[in-house]
Scaffold this motif. Sequence first.
Motif, PDB file in Angstrom:
ATOM      1  N   SER A 185       9.574 -85.740  81.605  1.00  0.00           N
ATOM      2  CA  SER A 185      10.226 -85.265  80.379  1.00  0.00           C
ATOM      3  C   SER A 185       9.346 -84.206  79.734  1.00  0.00           C
ATOM      4  O   SER A 185       8.287 -83.867  80.262  1.00  0.00           O
ATOM      5  N   ARG A 211       5.440 -92.142  82.977  1.00  0.00           N
ATOM      6  CA  ARG A 211       6.106 -91.064  82.237  1.00  0.00           C
ATOM      7  C   ARG A 211       5.177 -89.859  82.288  1.00  0.00           C
ATOM      8  O   ARG A 211       4.002 -89.979  81.959  1.00  0.00           O
ATOM      9  N   GLN A 253       6.762 -82.400  82.708  1.00  0.00           N
ATOM     10  CA  GLN A 253       7.577 -81.798  83.767  1.00  0.00           C
ATOM     11  C   GLN A 253       6.754 -81.281  84.942  1.00  0.00           C
ATOM     12  O   GLN A 253       7.144 -81.410  86.086  1.00  0.00           O
TER      13      GLN A 253
END
Length: 214
Positions: free
Chosen positions: A12, A30, A33
Motif C-alpha cells: 500500500s 504490510r 509499494q
Amino acid sequence: MQTKEDYILMRSARRSLVLTVNAEGRVVVRAPQRTPVADIERFILSHTAWIARRRAELARVRPDLTDGGTLCVFGIPRTIVQGSRARLAGDTLLLPSSAREEALVALLKKLSRERMGALLHEYAARYGFSYSSLRITSARGRWGSCSEKGNISFSFRTAFLSEEEARYLAVHELCHTRRMDHSPAFWKEVGAILPDFLRIRKGLRKKGAYMAFL
Ligand SMILES: [Zn+2]
C-alpha cells in the motif's frame, strides 16, 4: 536470499514495513509499494524469534477439548465433561466422546444464533433499527458484518464472547444499517447507545485468538 516462511504480502502507500501473525498463524507483511521482495524476506528472517513467540501465544489459547479442559462460552469458563450430546449445563460444557469438534461447532452456531438474534431484536425494537436477515457464518477475521441491504452476519465464534461484547457487536452492525462507514458520525451513533463502547472494543481486539481455532 529466500525465506521458507509462507507469508501474505499487502502492499500500500505506506512508508514502513510492518509484520504481524494472523489468527491462523500466518505471517502478514504490510509493505510500501516499491520495497524489493528481497528486503521484505530479510525483514521476515530477522523476526523469526518474534514470529515463533507470537505463534506460541496463539497456541496457548487454543482449547483443550478433552475431559477436564476449559473453554469460555459466553465469556464464562466451562469445564468440559463427556455427555451424550453437546450442550451447556451451568459451568460445564458437555461434549460427546467422538467428533467433539464438529459437535462443539454445531452447538456454538446454535448458541450464537439464539443470542445474536435476541440482541438484534432487542436493540432494533428499542432504537428503531431495521435489518433484513441474520446469518451465522464460519468466517474468520471478523466478528460480524452488515451488507448494504441490511443483511447482518456474525461468526459463530461470537459464542465465545461475553455478554457486553456481544451487545457491542449487535449495536455496531445495527448502526451500519444507517451508516456503512466507520466515520465519527457512525461512532457517535454507537456511543449514544453504548457510552462505554471504547473499553469493550479494546477488550475485543485482544480476543482475535478465538478466530484461530475450530
Ligand atoms: Zn463496522
